[in-house]
Design an enzyme around this catalytic site. Structure first.
Site, short mmCIF file in Angstrom:
data_model
loop_
_atom_site.label_atom_id
_atom_site.label_comp_id
_atom_site.label_asym_id
_atom_site.label_seq_id
_atom_site.Cartn_x
_atom_site.Cartn_y
_atom_site.Cartn_z
N MET A 18 -11.44 -5.85 5.61
CA MET A 18 -10.65 -4.91 6.42
C MET A 18 -10.32 -5.56 7.76
O MET A 18 -11.22 -6.03 8.47
CB MET A 18 -11.42 -3.61 6.69
CG MET A 18 -11.56 -2.67 5.52
SD MET A 18 -10.06 -2.27 4.61
CE MET A 18 -9.02 -1.55 5.90
N ASP A 32 -6.59 -6.39 4.45
CA ASP A 32 -5.95 -5.07 4.49
C ASP A 32 -5.97 -4.52 5.91
O ASP A 32 -7.04 -4.29 6.48
CB ASP A 32 -6.74 -4.15 3.54
CG ASP A 32 -6.14 -2.78 3.38
OD1 ASP A 32 -5.07 -2.51 3.95
OD2 ASP A 32 -6.75 -1.96 2.65
N GLY A 33 -4.77 -4.29 6.45
CA GLY A 33 -4.64 -3.61 7.74
C GLY A 33 -3.88 -4.42 8.76
O GLY A 33 -4.28 -5.53 9.10
N GLY A 34 -2.76 -3.88 9.24
CA GLY A 34 -1.99 -4.55 10.30
C GLY A 34 -1.33 -5.84 9.84
O GLY A 34 -1.09 -6.74 10.65
N HIS A 76 -1.29 -1.28 -4.26
CA HIS A 76 -2.54 -0.94 -3.59
C HIS A 76 -2.59 0.57 -3.34
O HIS A 76 -1.69 1.13 -2.70
CB HIS A 76 -2.62 -1.72 -2.27
CG HIS A 76 -3.91 -1.59 -1.53
ND1 HIS A 76 -5.00 -2.37 -1.81
CD2 HIS A 76 -4.27 -0.78 -0.52
CE1 HIS A 76 -6.00 -2.05 -0.99
NE2 HIS A 76 -5.57 -1.08 -0.20
N MET A 115 -9.03 8.16 0.03
CA MET A 115 -9.88 8.52 1.20
C MET A 115 -10.42 9.93 1.01
O MET A 115 -9.69 10.82 0.60
CB MET A 115 -9.04 8.48 2.47
CG MET A 115 -8.34 7.16 2.71
SD MET A 115 -7.37 7.27 4.21
CE MET A 115 -6.59 5.65 4.20
N HIS A 124 -8.40 1.06 -3.87
CA HIS A 124 -9.31 0.86 -2.74
C HIS A 124 -10.00 2.19 -2.44
O HIS A 124 -9.38 3.09 -1.89
CB HIS A 124 -8.49 0.35 -1.55
CG HIS A 124 -9.25 0.17 -0.29
ND1 HIS A 124 -8.63 -0.05 0.93
CD2 HIS A 124 -10.58 0.18 -0.02
CE1 HIS A 124 -9.55 -0.18 1.88
NE2 HIS A 124 -10.75 -0.03 1.33
N SER A 140 2.67 0.04 6.19
CA SER A 140 3.75 0.51 7.05
C SER A 140 4.81 -0.56 7.28
O SER A 140 6.01 -0.24 7.35
CB SER A 140 3.18 1.00 8.39
OG SER A 140 2.38 0.02 8.99
N ASP A 180 -4.80 3.65 -1.79
CA ASP A 180 -5.87 3.95 -0.84
C ASP A 180 -6.39 5.36 -1.06
O ASP A 180 -5.70 6.34 -0.76
CB ASP A 180 -5.32 3.83 0.59
CG ASP A 180 -5.11 2.39 1.00
OD1 ASP A 180 -6.05 1.60 0.88
OD2 ASP A 180 -3.98 2.06 1.42
N SER A 214 0.84 -1.20 0.00
CA SER A 214 0.00 0.00 0.00
C SER A 214 0.87 1.24 0.00
O SER A 214 1.65 1.46 0.94
CB SER A 214 -0.90 0.02 1.22
OG SER A 214 -1.44 1.33 1.37
N GLY A 228 -2.89 4.06 8.12
CA GLY A 228 -1.93 2.98 8.16
C GLY A 228 -1.44 2.80 9.60
O GLY A 228 -1.68 3.64 10.47
N MET A 278 -12.17 4.45 -0.43
CA MET A 278 -12.82 4.70 0.86
C MET A 278 -13.50 6.06 0.74
O MET A 278 -13.13 7.05 1.38
CB MET A 278 -11.76 4.69 1.99
CG MET A 278 -11.26 3.29 2.30
SD MET A 278 -9.70 3.30 3.19
CE MET A 278 -8.58 3.33 1.80
C1 DX5 Z 1 -6.24 1.60 5.73
C2 DX5 Z 1 -5.80 1.27 4.32
C3 DX5 Z 1 -4.68 0.32 4.25
C4 DX5 Z 1 -3.42 0.80 4.88
C5 DX5 Z 1 -2.79 -0.39 5.52
O1 DX5 Z 1 -7.43 2.31 5.70
O2 DX5 Z 1 -6.88 0.73 3.59
O3 DX5 Z 1 -4.44 -0.13 2.92
O4 DX5 Z 1 -2.50 1.37 3.98
O5 DX5 Z 1 -1.73 0.04 6.28
P1 DX5 Z 1 -0.93 -0.90 7.28
O6 DX5 Z 1 -0.42 -2.06 6.48
O7 DX5 Z 1 0.13 0.00 7.79
O8 DX5 Z 1 -1.93 -1.34 8.34
ZN ZN Z 2 -6.45 -0.24 1.57
#
Ligand code: DX5
Ligand code: ZN
Length: 217
Positions: free
Chosen positions: A138, A176-178, A34, A38, A67, A199, A36, A9, A145, A69
């Site tokens: 998610m 996606d996430g963590g 990827h 927003m 993605h 991250s 993002d 991402s 991130g 959002m």
């Molecule tokens: C969060 C995004 C993710 C984000 C993930 O809203 O959709 O794609 O970049 O970041 P990490 O991998 O740091 O959790």
């Molecule tokens: Zn994402």
């Protein structure tokens, strides 16, 4: 054996020199890039939009996994296709006419993906799964991130895997996430096909080696 795809991402990339990070991803074994998007309305943060995606697409040698959002994504399906998206993900929570939205994405020649927030149960997809190329689960609340992984995600992947096996075996599961090596290995074991990681990759001493290692977890 599931697919083991990785989608870095660029939310965690260096926006002061995004081209260098895209070129780094081109050199890696990343399967998708990827992106993002927003809007500060659906999620409590603003990232980047169509002009940035256009520039990423000019440099990228990997398909763009976009993605969204954003509220009212229907208004932006054609602009994101023109900007270079290969996969377009919309949130279930933003689409009152999801069937129409999914088919608008496919009619533009993109792969259609639907995302579920952590509180949205998998059964919401029962009557749309046959139309989807991918589902994005998610594993954090979207918007930022670097958040901690929500463990209930593993249960949702197993439920989704059963739904996909019975109704649309070609549909991919993305998470996606963590995502790091530990959660990533568990996610592949649970049935995930595509891991998004931001991250963890971009803060690593060697981002390319980190990306490539995901492929062998
Ligand atoms: C969060 C995004 C993710 C984000 C993930 O809203 O959709 O794609 O970049 O970041 P990490 O991998 O740091 O959790
Ligand atoms: Zn994402």
């Amino acid at each position: 054996m599931t697919t083991r795809f990785v989608a870095p991402s660029i939310l965690s990339a260096n926006f002061g020199n995004l081209q260098a990070d895209i070129e780094m991803l081109n050199q890696s074994e990343a399967d998708y890039i990827h992106c993002d998007v927003m809007d500060g309305v659906f999620v409590p943060n603003i990232s980047f939009g169509i002009p940035v995606i256009e520039k990423v697409a000019e440099v990228a040698k990997k398909p763009l996994d976009v993605h969204l959002m954003i509220s009212n994504p229907d208004n932006f399906i054609v602009p994101f296709r023109k900007a270079g998206a290969s996969i377009l993900t919309v949130h279930y929570e933003t689409c009152p006419h999801l069937h129409r939205t999914v088919h608008s994405i496919k009619n533009e020649g993109m792969k259609a993906s639907v995302c579920l927030n952590p509180h949205s149960p998998v059964h919401l997809l029962d009557d749309i799964i046959v139309d989807l190329d991918m589902v994005l689960i998610m594993s954090v609340n979207p918007g930022f991130g670097g958040q901690s992984f929500i463990k209930n995600t593993y249960k949702k992947i197993k439920q989704l895997k059963e739904l996909i096996a019975s109704k649309n075996p070609g549909c991919l599961i993305e998470v996606d996430g963590g995502v790091n090596f530990e959660t990533g290995a568990n996610l592949y074991d649970a049935g995930a096909d595509v891991l998004v990681s931001g991250s963890f990759i971009f803060k690593a001493d060697d981002p390319i080696a980190t990306i490539n290692k995901f492929k062998t977890l």
